[in-house]
Write a protein that holds these residues in place. Structure first.
Motif, PDB file in Angstrom:
ATOM      1  N   TYR A 114      33.697  51.350  43.820  1.00  0.00           N
ATOM      2  CA  TYR A 114      34.959  50.606  43.768  1.00  0.00           C
ATOM      3  C   TYR A 114      35.319  50.163  42.359  1.00  0.00           C
ATOM      4  O   TYR A 114      35.689  49.009  42.111  1.00  0.00           O
ATOM      5  CB  TYR A 114      34.911  49.391  44.705  1.00  0.00           C
ATOM      6  N   ALA A 115      35.182  51.105  41.414  1.00  0.00           N
ATOM      7  CA  ALA A 115      35.473  50.762  40.021  1.00  0.00           C
ATOM      8  C   ALA A 115      36.967  50.499  39.832  1.00  0.00           C
ATOM      9  O   ALA A 115      37.820  51.165  40.414  1.00  0.00           O
ATOM     10  CB  ALA A 115      35.024  51.908  39.113  1.00  0.00           C
ATOM     11  N   ALA A 159      39.453  52.373  44.802  1.00  0.00           N
ATOM     12  CA  ALA A 159      39.662  51.969  46.188  1.00  0.00           C
ATOM     13  C   ALA A 159      40.994  51.253  46.368  1.00  0.00           C
ATOM     14  O   ALA A 159      41.233  50.685  47.439  1.00  0.00           O
ATOM     15  CB  ALA A 159      38.519  51.063  46.638  1.00  0.00           C
ATOM     16  N   ASN A 160      41.837  51.288  45.321  1.00  0.00           N
ATOM     17  CA  ASN A 160      43.115  50.554  45.345  1.00  0.00           C
ATOM     18  C   ASN A 160      42.892  49.089  45.736  1.00  0.00           C
ATOM     19  O   ASN A 160      43.721  48.463  46.412  1.00  0.00           O
ATOM     20  CB  ASN A 160      44.094  51.206  46.331  1.00  0.00           C
ATOM     21  N   ALA A 161      41.749  48.545  45.264  1.00  0.00           N
ATOM     22  CA  ALA A 161      41.413  47.161  45.579  1.00  0.00           C
ATOM     23  C   ALA A 161      41.869  46.209  44.480  1.00  0.00           C
ATOM     24  O   ALA A 161      41.737  44.995  44.629  1.00  0.00           O
ATOM     25  CB  ALA A 161      39.903  47.029  45.783  1.00  0.00           C
ATOM     26  N   PHE A 162      42.423  46.748  43.382  1.00  0.00           N
ATOM     27  CA  PHE A 162      42.900  45.921  42.268  1.00  0.00           C
ATOM     28  C   PHE A 162      44.422  45.982  42.232  1.00  0.00           C
ATOM     29  O   PHE A 162      45.015  47.064  42.274  1.00  0.00           O
ATOM     30  CB  PHE A 162      42.314  46.438  40.955  1.00  0.00           C
ATOM     31  N   VAL A 163      45.033  44.803  42.139  1.00  0.00           N
ATOM     32  CA  VAL A 163      46.499  44.718  42.095  1.00  0.00           C
ATOM     33  C   VAL A 163      46.895  44.167  40.734  1.00  0.00           C
ATOM     34  O   VAL A 163      46.722  42.961  40.478  1.00  0.00           O
ATOM     35  CB  VAL A 163      47.041  43.809  43.218  1.00  0.00           C
ATOM     36  N   ARG A 190      44.405  40.429  40.668  1.00  0.00           N
ATOM     37  CA  ARG A 190      43.285  40.167  41.561  1.00  0.00           C
ATOM     38  C   ARG A 190      42.618  41.471  42.045  1.00  0.00           C
ATOM     39  O   ARG A 190      43.299  42.441  42.385  1.00  0.00           O
ATOM     40  CB  ARG A 190      43.726  39.353  42.773  1.00  0.00           C
ATOM     41  N   PHE A 191      41.275  41.435  42.069  1.00  0.00           N
ATOM     42  CA  PHE A 191      40.483  42.510  42.665  1.00  0.00           C
ATOM     43  C   PHE A 191      39.832  41.966  43.927  1.00  0.00           C
ATOM     44  O   PHE A 191      39.168  40.922  43.890  1.00  0.00           O
ATOM     45  CB  PHE A 191      39.392  42.999  41.702  1.00  0.00           C
ATOM     46  N   TYR A 210      38.107  37.743  46.559  1.00  0.00           N
ATOM     47  CA  TYR A 210      38.924  38.286  45.477  1.00  0.00           C
ATOM     48  C   TYR A 210      38.584  37.591  44.159  1.00  0.00           C
ATOM     49  O   TYR A 210      38.175  36.437  44.125  1.00  0.00           O
ATOM     50  CB  TYR A 210      40.426  38.215  45.776  1.00  0.00           C
ATOM     51  N   ILE A 211      38.749  38.347  43.084  1.00  0.00           N
ATOM     52  CA  ILE A 211      38.355  37.914  41.753  1.00  0.00           C
ATOM     53  C   ILE A 211      39.555  37.988  40.831  1.00  0.00           C
ATOM     54  O   ILE A 211      40.373  38.909  40.907  1.00  0.00           O
ATOM     55  CB  ILE A 211      37.242  38.832  41.202  1.00  0.00           C
TER      56      ILE A 211
END
Length: 387
Positions: free
Chosen positions: A239-240, A275-279, A284-285, A358-359
């Protein structure tokens, strides 16, 4: 005639007995008996002719002598089928030390607390073996040790046996408990009875032709192992993510009291987002799965284009988890008190995240004049390293 012979013999016995107490002579020459004999029975060929064949009992030692013409050194007295005996050399039997032989039944040797040792001083060294030449698929050669509850067996399969590892396989099996293979001292291999768990208490080397520096021993689907170079995990599983770092536009941020961080940085885009987990728009990730993550953030506090060019009296950069929620936590922070126009800041950490946490990277600053400050060339990236 026979009556006369019998009377003569009895007369000889009586005379001999009376002349020499405890001496008895029977048969031919009844009046003659050896000085050391208690009893002599002498044979006659015919009439009164003698052959010298005698049965003698020594009066001092009690030793028996049988002289029948067949006597000789090293002979044994042996009977025929009718019970008639004579002296003969012993029949050559099987001698384990100089001839091969066949067991006619099971044999047991009781040592009685004694030891049985085979030694050899020849340069070639001794050899003791067990051989089974049968080609049956049930055949094997075995050597065993037994105690009061079971046994240990060392056996070699025949070329066609399918059990216990297959043809030509050598097996060491302990039906009573565990196995240990040790060098001097306690270093070696132990196999627990029942579970078969293996403990290796020694440095281990496996050389199968695939070995090499930095490799790891890895099994295939059948459990067959070999040395292979460690494979990097698939990008999709770590999940980079990484925000795109640019020098424009600058972000203008209201100053915060004492430089405490109160503003979540945002970004124009991302150049890695597996993973399209960062916006980027929110900065936020969100962790797709639970595990350990490496996180890194950096920025440049830069008031070079701010009116009056105020200095930074305090500046801080943090990495926060779940900012704004009850489960919020500060994961890493860096604070500076530079009294300078430009300040560079970095923060990094390794942290365990639950799926859904989330980070974000946050900034705050206090300036010498005015109410705003600017940041530029900001970066933010991370990836999962373990579950």
């Amino acid at each position: 005639m026979k009556i006369n012979q019998l009377l003569g013999t009895l007369t000889g016995i009586l005379l001999t007995t009376s002349l020499s107490v405890a001496q008895v002579k029977m048969g031919a020459n009844p009046g003659t008996i050896g000085a050391s004999s208690n009893l002599e029975v002498e044979a006659a060929a015919s009439g009164t002719a003698t052959t010298g064949n005698k049965f003698i009992v020594n009066k001092v030692t009690g030793q028996v002598t049988i002289q029948d013409g067949t006597q000789g050194t090293g002979k044994v007295f042996t009977s025929d089928g009718n019970g008639a005996g004579n002296w003969a050399f012993p029949t050559a039997g099987v001698n384990l030390y100089n001839a091969d032989g066949i067991l006619t039944g099971n044999r047991t040797v009781t040592l009685g607390g004694k030891s049985l040792l085979f030694t050899d001083s020849q340069a070639g060294g001794p050899f003791m073996g067990l051989q089974n030449t049968s080609t049956s698929n049930l055949a094997y050669s075995a050597f065993g040790l037994r105690n009061d509850v079971g046994g240990t067996y060392f056996f070699l399969n025949s070329s066609t046996r399918t059990g216990d590892g297959g043809p030509n396989t050598t097996t060491l099996r302990n039906d009573a408990g565990g196995l240990r293979l040790l060098s001097s001292g306690s270093n070696g291999i132990s196999i627990a009875g029942g579970t078969g768990a293996v403990t290796i208490n020694a440095a281990t080397t496996i050389q199968d032709g695939t070995q090499g520096a930095g490799k790891v021993f890895t099994s295939d689907a059948n459990g067959t192992g070999s040395w292979v170079a460690p494979a990097a995990p698939a990008v999709a599983s770590v999940y980079a993510f990484a925000a795109t770092t640019t020098t424009t536009p600058r972000q203008s941020v209201p100053q915060s009291g004492g430089g405490t961080t109160a503003y979540e940085m945002t970004y124009q885009a991302s150049n890695i987002n597996t993973a399209n987990a960062f916006v980027p728009a929110t900065g936020r990730f969100t962790a797709p799965s639970s595990g350990f993550y490496v996180l890194y953030a950096s920025t440049q506090f830069d008031n070079g284009l701010v009116a009056g060019q105020p200095n930074f009296l305090a500046a801080g950069l943090t990495i926060d988890k779940n900012r704004g929620l009850g489960s919020a936590a500060r994961l890493a922070q860096t604070f500076y008190f530079p009294n300078a126009l430009i300040v560079s800041a970095t923060a990094s950490t390794i942290v365990y995240l639950n799926a859904g946490d989330y980070i974000s990277a946050t900034v705050g600053a206090q300036v010498s004049s005015g109410s705003t400050f600017q940041v530029v060339s900001s970066s933010f990236y991370g990836y999962k390293i373990a579950n």
